[in-house]
Scaffold this motif. Structure first.
Motif, short mmCIF file in Angstrom:
data_model
loop_
_atom_site.label_atom_id
_atom_site.label_comp_id
_atom_site.label_asym_id
_atom_site.label_seq_id
_atom_site.Cartn_x
_atom_site.Cartn_y
_atom_site.Cartn_z
N MET A 113 1.23 -1.18 -0.07
CA MET A 113 0.04 0.01 0.41
C MET A 113 1.18 1.32 0.06
O MET A 113 2.01 1.45 1.06
CB MET A 113 -0.89 0.01 1.43
CG MET A 113 -1.65 1.50 1.92
SD MET A 113 -2.69 1.75 3.21
CE MET A 113 -1.11 1.30 4.13
N LYS A 114 0.69 2.23 -0.50
CA LYS A 114 1.30 3.21 -0.99
C LYS A 114 0.75 4.34 -0.44
O LYS A 114 -0.68 4.61 -0.66
CB LYS A 114 1.87 3.89 -2.75
CG LYS A 114 3.16 2.86 -2.14
CD LYS A 114 2.93 3.69 -3.87
CE LYS A 114 4.50 2.55 -4.12
NZ LYS A 114 4.91 2.85 -5.80
N LYS A 115 0.54 5.66 0.33
CA LYS A 115 -0.08 6.23 1.06
C LYS A 115 0.26 7.93 1.21
O LYS A 115 1.65 7.62 1.65
CB LYS A 115 -0.70 5.49 2.48
CG LYS A 115 -2.01 6.75 2.69
CD LYS A 115 -2.37 6.20 4.39
CE LYS A 115 -3.77 7.26 4.68
NZ LYS A 115 -4.43 6.64 5.79
N GLU A 116 -0.35 8.42 0.84
CA GLU A 116 0.17 10.36 1.60
C GLU A 116 -0.34 10.98 2.19
O GLU A 116 -1.23 10.53 2.98
CB GLU A 116 -0.35 11.16 0.18
CG GLU A 116 0.49 12.08 0.04
CD GLU A 116 -0.19 13.04 -1.07
OE1 GLU A 116 0.65 13.59 -1.54
OE2 GLU A 116 -0.95 14.23 -0.67
N ILE A 117 0.50 11.45 3.63
CA ILE A 117 -0.05 11.86 4.89
C ILE A 117 0.60 12.59 4.87
O ILE A 117 1.22 13.26 4.38
CB ILE A 117 1.51 11.09 5.97
CG1 ILE A 117 1.30 9.67 5.97
CG2 ILE A 117 0.52 11.65 7.45
CD1 ILE A 117 -0.12 8.99 6.07
N LEU A 118 -0.92 13.69 5.00
CA LEU A 118 -1.12 15.43 4.88
C LEU A 118 -0.03 15.78 6.73
O LEU A 118 -0.77 15.21 7.78
CB LEU A 118 -1.80 16.28 4.66
CG LEU A 118 -2.07 15.92 3.15
CD1 LEU A 118 -3.23 16.05 2.85
CD2 LEU A 118 -1.16 15.82 2.03
N ILE A 119 0.62 16.27 7.12
CA ILE A 119 0.78 17.14 8.16
C ILE A 119 0.80 18.72 8.04
O ILE A 119 0.48 19.17 7.05
CB ILE A 119 2.10 16.81 8.31
CG1 ILE A 119 2.95 17.07 7.16
CG2 ILE A 119 1.98 15.54 9.26
CD1 ILE A 119 4.24 17.39 8.06
N ASP A 120 0.07 19.18 9.09
CA ASP A 120 -0.36 20.49 9.08
C ASP A 120 0.82 21.40 9.92
O ASP A 120 1.29 22.91 9.72
CB ASP A 120 -1.10 20.42 10.92
CG ASP A 120 -2.20 20.03 10.22
OD1 ASP A 120 -2.89 20.12 9.15
OD2 ASP A 120 -3.64 19.26 10.73
N ASP A 121 2.03 20.55 10.94
CA ASP A 121 3.19 21.30 11.10
C ASP A 121 4.13 21.29 10.68
O ASP A 121 4.21 20.77 9.34
CB ASP A 121 3.19 20.25 13.14
CG ASP A 121 1.86 21.19 13.58
OD1 ASP A 121 1.22 22.43 13.75
OD2 ASP A 121 1.46 20.21 13.73
N GLU A 122 5.61 21.61 11.18
CA GLU A 122 6.91 21.53 10.11
C GLU A 122 6.86 20.12 10.08
O GLU A 122 7.75 19.91 9.13
CB GLU A 122 7.85 22.57 10.96
CG GLU A 122 9.16 21.72 10.77
CD GLU A 122 10.31 22.72 11.63
OE1 GLU A 122 11.08 22.39 10.85
OE2 GLU A 122 10.05 23.76 12.22
N TYR A 123 6.42 19.08 11.23
CA TYR A 123 7.14 17.93 10.77
C TYR A 123 5.94 16.79 11.83
O TYR A 123 5.57 17.34 12.49
CB TYR A 123 8.32 17.74 11.67
CG TYR A 123 9.11 17.58 13.30
CD1 TYR A 123 8.50 16.78 13.71
CD2 TYR A 123 8.67 19.07 13.37
CE1 TYR A 123 8.35 17.26 15.43
CE2 TYR A 123 9.12 19.64 14.27
CZ TYR A 123 9.00 18.31 16.17
OH TYR A 123 8.58 18.63 17.04
N ILE A 124 5.84 15.29 11.71
CA ILE A 124 5.32 14.89 12.76
C ILE A 124 6.63 13.58 13.54
O ILE A 124 7.75 13.28 12.42
CB ILE A 124 4.09 13.47 11.60
CG1 ILE A 124 3.48 13.03 12.33
CG2 ILE A 124 4.89 13.17 10.53
CD1 ILE A 124 2.66 12.64 12.17
#
Length: 76
Positions: A1-12
């Protein structure tokens, strides 16, 4: 599975990613999981739960899939 993870901050952190994607059920399991599982960040082995994942990073988790970290700000 390939998934894009969208982050609000500078990093996770790697531990947060594992928990948010339900790979582990609690943040406390991250240290154990990373000791037992060969997770790669940008093609390099990584075992630190506090590893900061930023826009453009790629995480490969065996038997789970590939995660692409992207900033929400760039996608808006």
């Amino acid at each position: 599975m390939k998934k894009e993870i969208l982050i609000d901050d500078e990093y996770i952190t790697l531990g947060q990613l594992l928990k948010e994607e339900a790979i582990i059920s609690t943040g406390g399991q991250a240290k154990w999981y990373l000791r037992e599982t060969a997770v790669d960040v940008n093609g390099e082995p990584e075992n630190r739960r506090g590893k900061k994942l930023r826009d453009g990073d790629n995480v490969s988790v065996p038997d789970v899939g590939m995660f692409f970290i992207r900033s929400k700000q760039e996608n808006e």
